[in-house]
Design a protein around this motif. Structure first.
Motif, PDB file in Angstrom:
ATOM      1  N   SER A  16       0.848  -1.191   0.000  1.00  0.00           N
ATOM      2  CA  SER A  16       0.000   0.000   0.000  1.00  0.00           C
ATOM      3  C   SER A  16       0.884   1.243   0.000  1.00  0.00           C
ATOM      4  O   SER A  16       2.052   1.185   0.397  1.00  0.00           O
ATOM      5  N   PRO A  17       0.341   2.370  -0.446  1.00  0.00           N
ATOM      6  CA  PRO A  17       1.132   3.602  -0.414  1.00  0.00           C
ATOM      7  C   PRO A  17       1.508   3.964   1.029  1.00  0.00           C
ATOM      8  O   PRO A  17       0.719   3.751   1.959  1.00  0.00           O
ATOM      9  N   ALA A  18       2.706   4.473   1.200  1.00  0.00           N
ATOM     10  CA  ALA A  18       3.168   4.929   2.515  1.00  0.00           C
ATOM     11  C   ALA A  18       3.430   6.426   2.410  1.00  0.00           C
ATOM     12  O   ALA A  18       4.114   6.881   1.493  1.00  0.00           O
ATOM     13  N   TYR A  19       2.875   7.160   3.337  1.00  0.00           N
ATOM     14  CA  TYR A  19       3.004   8.617   3.329  1.00  0.00           C
ATOM     15  C   TYR A  19       3.919   9.054   4.454  1.00  0.00           C
ATOM     16  O   TYR A  19       3.886   8.501   5.552  1.00  0.00           O
ATOM     17  N   PHE A  20       4.738  10.053   4.181  1.00  0.00           N
ATOM     18  CA  PHE A  20       5.671  10.567   5.175  1.00  0.00           C
ATOM     19  C   PHE A  20       4.901  11.283   6.274  1.00  0.00           C
ATOM     20  O   PHE A  20       4.189  12.253   6.018  1.00  0.00           O
ATOM     21  N   GLN A  24       0.778  14.404   2.709  1.00  0.00           N
ATOM     22  CA  GLN A  24       0.268  13.779   1.491  1.00  0.00           C
ATOM     23  C   GLN A  24       1.405  13.282   0.598  1.00  0.00           C
ATOM     24  O   GLN A  24       1.177  12.816  -0.503  1.00  0.00           O
ATOM     25  N   PHE A  25       2.653  13.398   1.090  1.00  0.00           N
ATOM     26  CA  PHE A  25       3.826  13.000   0.323  1.00  0.00           C
ATOM     27  C   PHE A  25       4.016  11.490   0.403  1.00  0.00           C
ATOM     28  O   PHE A  25       4.294  10.948   1.470  1.00  0.00           O
ATOM     29  N   GLU A  26       3.850  10.817  -0.741  1.00  0.00           N
ATOM     30  CA  GLU A  26       4.065   9.363  -0.781  1.00  0.00           C
ATOM     31  C   GLU A  26       5.564   9.113  -0.921  1.00  0.00           C
ATOM     32  O   GLU A  26       6.166   9.427  -1.928  1.00  0.00           O
ATOM     33  N   TRP A  27       6.154   8.522   0.112  1.00  0.00           N
ATOM     34  CA  TRP A  27       7.596   8.306   0.104  1.00  0.00           C
ATOM     35  C   TRP A  27       7.972   6.874  -0.232  1.00  0.00           C
ATOM     36  O   TRP A  27       9.135   6.532  -0.355  1.00  0.00           O
ATOM     37  N   GLY A  28       6.967   6.014  -0.429  1.00  0.00           N
ATOM     38  CA  GLY A  28       7.250   4.643  -0.810  1.00  0.00           C
ATOM     39  C   GLY A  28       6.015   3.780  -0.709  1.00  0.00           C
ATOM     40  O   GLY A  28       4.875   4.270  -0.665  1.00  0.00           O
ATOM     41  N   LYS A  29       6.272   2.476  -0.658  1.00  0.00           N
ATOM     42  CA  LYS A  29       5.222   1.469  -0.516  1.00  0.00           C
ATOM     43  C   LYS A  29       5.444   0.731   0.787  1.00  0.00           C
ATOM     44  O   LYS A  29       6.582   0.511   1.209  1.00  0.00           O
TER      45      LYS A  29
END
Length: 127
Positions: A16-20, A24-29
């Motif tokens: 799943s998307p991982a947010y910092f 709202q900044f997606e920094w990885g999965k």
């Protein structure tokens, strides 16, 4: 979708998307298991571990780390496009207990074959 996420999906593992933090900044999965969770990203041919968290009490950290290392080794054998797996263990920030846990994590990873490598002026643990 990156090659690691595609591979995990073929294995029946959803990421799943991982947010910092709370942004709202997606920094990885996020790859979540019963024993650990990991946030990763793939740039070029490098899998970067952004965050790792063992679940449960501290006595399980070693086994969670060993499970992670085994999964990373399997990924490396299965995905020839991934030429490097790296992560940065920041052991000089946070509360004293966090620093000790991070130092223990670093030592386990080094014993499992990681090497400390200077890349762009920063020290990374690299497989």
């Amino acid at each position: 979708m990156d090659s690691v996420s595609q591979y995990l999906a073929r294995q029946g593992v959803a990421v799943s998307p991982a947010y910092f933090e709370n942004s709202q900044f997606e920094w990885g999965k996020c790859w979540d298991t019963p024993h650990w969770s990991m946030v990763f990203r793939v740039d070029d041919n490098t899998l970067t571990i952004c965050d790792f968290c063992s679940k449960g009490n501290t006595s399980g950290v070693g086994s969670a780390v060993l499970q992670l290392v085994e999964q990373l080794r399997h990924l490396r054998r299965s995905l020839p496009d991934i030429q490097q797996i790296r992560g940065m263990v920041i052991h000089d920030a946070g509360r004293p207990a966090q620093r000790l846990a991070r130092q223990a994590l670093r030592e386990v990873l080094l014993k499992q074959g990681a090497k400390e490598v200077n890349q762009n002026g920063e020290t990374w643990l690299v497989y």
